[in-house]
Design a protein around this motif. Sequence first.
Motif, PDB file in Angstrom:
ATOM      1  N   ARG A 104      17.178  26.122  -6.493  1.00 19.32           N
ATOM      2  CA  ARG A 104      17.858  26.190  -5.199  1.00 19.32           C
ATOM      3  C   ARG A 104      17.277  25.262  -4.144  1.00 19.32           C
ATOM      4  NH1 ARG A 104      19.036  32.682  -4.182  1.00 19.32           N
ATOM      5  NH2 ARG A 104      21.222  32.651  -4.823  1.00 19.32           N
ATOM      6  N   ASP A 105      16.032  24.799  -4.338  1.00 23.30           N
ATOM      7  CA  ASP A 105      15.369  24.036  -3.276  1.00 23.30           C
ATOM      8  C   ASP A 105      15.586  22.534  -3.382  1.00 23.30           C
ATOM      9  OD1 ASP A 105      13.775  23.201  -5.353  1.00 23.30           O
ATOM     10  OD2 ASP A 105      11.905  24.043  -4.575  1.00 23.30           O
ATOM     11  N   GLY A 106      16.411  22.094  -4.339  1.00 20.47           N
ATOM     12  CA  GLY A 106      16.679  20.671  -4.487  1.00 20.47           C
ATOM     13  C   GLY A 106      15.840  20.001  -5.547  1.00 20.47           C
ATOM     14  N   THR A 107      14.848  20.710  -6.134  1.00 23.01           N
ATOM     15  CA  THR A 107      14.089  20.122  -7.241  1.00 23.01           C
ATOM     16  C   THR A 107      15.044  19.782  -8.373  1.00 23.01           C
ATOM     17  OG1 THR A 107      12.185  21.479  -6.639  1.00 23.01           O
ATOM     18  CG2 THR A 107      12.156  20.461  -8.818  1.00 23.01           C
ATOM     19  N   PHE A 108      15.967  20.709  -8.660  1.00 23.00           N
ATOM     20  CA  PHE A 108      17.062  20.477  -9.606  1.00 23.00           C
ATOM     21  C   PHE A 108      18.356  20.854  -8.889  1.00 23.00           C
ATOM     22  CE2 PHE A 108      13.263  21.427 -11.998  1.00 23.00           C
ATOM     23  CZ  PHE A 108      13.223  20.375 -12.908  1.00 23.00           C
ATOM     24  N   THR A 109      19.413  20.096  -9.129  1.00 20.06           N
ATOM     25  CA  THR A 109      20.599  20.232  -8.274  1.00 20.06           C
ATOM     26  C   THR A 109      21.847  20.697  -9.019  1.00 20.06           C
ATOM     27  OG1 THR A 109      21.232  17.903  -8.576  1.00 20.06           O
ATOM     28  CG2 THR A 109      19.727  18.430  -6.749  1.00 20.06           C
ATOM     29  N   TYR A 110      21.710  21.171 -10.249  1.00 20.22           N
ATOM     30  CA  TYR A 110      22.896  21.639 -10.982  1.00 20.22           C
ATOM     31  C   TYR A 110      23.637  22.731 -10.203  1.00 20.22           C
ATOM     32  CZ  TYR A 110      21.303  19.259 -15.271  1.00 20.22           C
ATOM     33  OH  TYR A 110      20.928  18.334 -16.207  1.00 20.22           O
ATOM     34  N   LEU A 111      22.903  23.719  -9.709  1.00 22.29           N
ATOM     35  CA  LEU A 111      23.554  24.803  -8.972  1.00 22.29           C
ATOM     36  C   LEU A 111      24.229  24.279  -7.711  1.00 22.29           C
ATOM     37  CD1 LEU A 111      21.064  27.821  -9.127  1.00 22.29           C
ATOM     38  CD2 LEU A 111      23.149  27.495 -10.442  1.00 22.29           C
ATOM     39  N   ARG A 112      23.506  23.504  -6.930  1.00 18.66           N
ATOM     40  CA  ARG A 112      24.051  22.992  -5.672  1.00 18.66           C
ATOM     41  C   ARG A 112      25.298  22.149  -5.910  1.00 18.66           C
ATOM     42  NH1 ARG A 112      20.516  18.561  -2.941  1.00 18.66           N
ATOM     43  NH2 ARG A 112      21.695  17.309  -4.446  1.00 18.66           N
ATOM     44  N   ASP A 113      25.271  21.347  -6.969  1.00 18.21           N
ATOM     45  CA  ASP A 113      26.368  20.426  -7.226  1.00 18.21           C
ATOM     46  C   ASP A 113      27.592  21.102  -7.843  1.00 18.21           C
ATOM     47  OD1 ASP A 113      24.722  18.441  -6.290  1.00 18.21           O
ATOM     48  OD2 ASP A 113      24.207  17.644  -8.269  1.00 18.21           O
ATOM     49  N   CYS A 114      27.379  22.153  -8.634  1.00 15.79           N
ATOM     50  CA  CYS A 114      28.477  22.687  -9.443  1.00 15.79           C
ATOM     51  C   CYS A 114      28.873  24.124  -9.129  1.00 15.79           C
ATOM     52  CB  CYS A 114      28.114  22.573 -10.928  1.00 15.79           C
ATOM     53  SG  CYS A 114      27.850  20.863 -11.475  1.00 15.79           S
ATOM     54  N   VAL A 115      27.933  24.991  -8.762  1.00 13.95           N
ATOM     55  CA  VAL A 115      28.294  26.382  -8.436  1.00 13.95           C
ATOM     56  C   VAL A 115      27.453  26.877  -7.264  1.00 13.95           C
ATOM     57  CG1 VAL A 115      29.221  27.131 -10.664  1.00 13.95           C
ATOM     58  CG2 VAL A 115      26.769  27.180 -10.286  1.00 13.95           C
ATOM     59  N   PRO A 116      27.589  26.276  -6.103  1.00 13.08           N
ATOM     60  CA  PRO A 116      26.765  26.698  -4.965  1.00 13.08           C
ATOM     61  C   PRO A 116      27.008  28.139  -4.536  1.00 13.08           C
ATOM     62  CG  PRO A 116      28.538  25.239  -4.259  1.00 13.08           C
ATOM     63  CD  PRO A 116      28.531  25.197  -5.748  1.00 13.08           C
ATOM     64  N   ASP A 117      28.152  28.708  -4.945  1.00 13.36           N
ATOM     65  CA  ASP A 117      28.487  30.074  -4.555  1.00 13.36           C
ATOM     66  C   ASP A 117      28.161  31.089  -5.649  1.00 13.36           C
ATOM     67  OD1 ASP A 117      30.351  29.017  -6.291  1.00 13.36           O
ATOM     68  OD2 ASP A 117      32.068  30.018  -5.354  1.00 13.36           O
ATOM     69  N   ALA A 118      27.476  30.679  -6.716  1.00 13.08           N
ATOM     70  CA  ALA A 118      27.203  31.579  -7.830  1.00 13.08           C
ATOM     71  C   ALA A 118      26.266  32.710  -7.409  1.00 13.08           C
ATOM     72  CB  ALA A 118      26.581  30.808  -8.990  1.00 13.08           C
ATOM     73  N   ALA A 119      26.544  33.908  -7.897  1.00  9.73           N
ATOM     74  CA  ALA A 119      25.646  35.037  -7.678  1.00  9.73           C
ATOM     75  C   ALA A 119      24.449  34.906  -8.616  1.00  9.73           C
ATOM     76  CB  ALA A 119      26.374  36.344  -7.939  1.00  9.73           C
ATOM     77  N   ILE A 120      23.246  35.173  -8.097  1.00  8.00           N
ATOM     78  CA  ILE A 120      22.036  35.170  -8.906  1.00  8.00           C
ATOM     79  C   ILE A 120      21.372  36.530  -8.770  1.00  8.00           C
ATOM     80  CG2 ILE A 120      19.789  34.123  -9.321  1.00  8.00           C
ATOM     81  CD1 ILE A 120      20.847  31.524  -8.218  1.00  8.00           C
TER      82      ILE A 120
END
Length: 271
Positions: A104-120
Amino acid sequence: MRERSYFGTYAVREDELPGLRGLTHGTTLHGLQFADPERAREPTTYYTRTSGVGLALGNSVALAGPQARIGVIGLGVGTLACYRTPDQAYEFFEIDPAIVAHSRDGTFTYLRDCVPDAAIHVGDARLELEAMRAARFDILVLDAFSSDSIPLHLFTREAFGIYRRAIDADGLLLVHISSRYVDLQPMIAGLARANGMQAAIREDLEVYATGASPSIWVALSPDPATMAVLRKTGGPGAWQDLPPPPDRVWTDDFASILPFLQWDNVLGRGP
């Protein structure tokens, strides 16, 4: 970067030549991501498009429809997020907040780029799923190894009963079983039989692309029609039958990995 959490030691490393950033936990690679923005959404390591999970999620519309609900146990660096199609809903289950932070902090951006609204959901996935009770997912992915250690409580008859209840009657369960030391194929065959599901295995072992890793995935479903659609993905022979199951499956009261150890690798005699 190197840090320790309650669950172990993590390291983030960058390799400038192929342009990859990776996260490791002990001896286990949790994911890689290309630095090049044009390739940053490309699935890598055990999750490539030719892997078992890649074939399933890459064909998720055919398997589960354009509004499929997809759950992932084990976040890693969030690689699977980028298989999402526009109207699909993704949920992730992760026990370690340190892993969530990296994704979530930008180290890896898969979530930010593809499912920013995903529940974790942060916590033990088995407990989280059990609390949900009713079926929630069309596809559920189990990818929860930790530094070559198998979380046995996630691989018992009772645990697979929870996964069975968490997916719809025509749902699909995908289990990552790549391991240097334990052959889980017979046990997964037994757990499938014990919970009334069919199963098939995808061994994607001859992988030479940059950022890709060999992988073994098992797909399970209570619905023969779903399995028939899945077996057509990847071309003839992509999915195979599992070996015969053992006489006894793991339960919450008894589980031993000894019969399934790959002793040559354990003793350092393997290839």
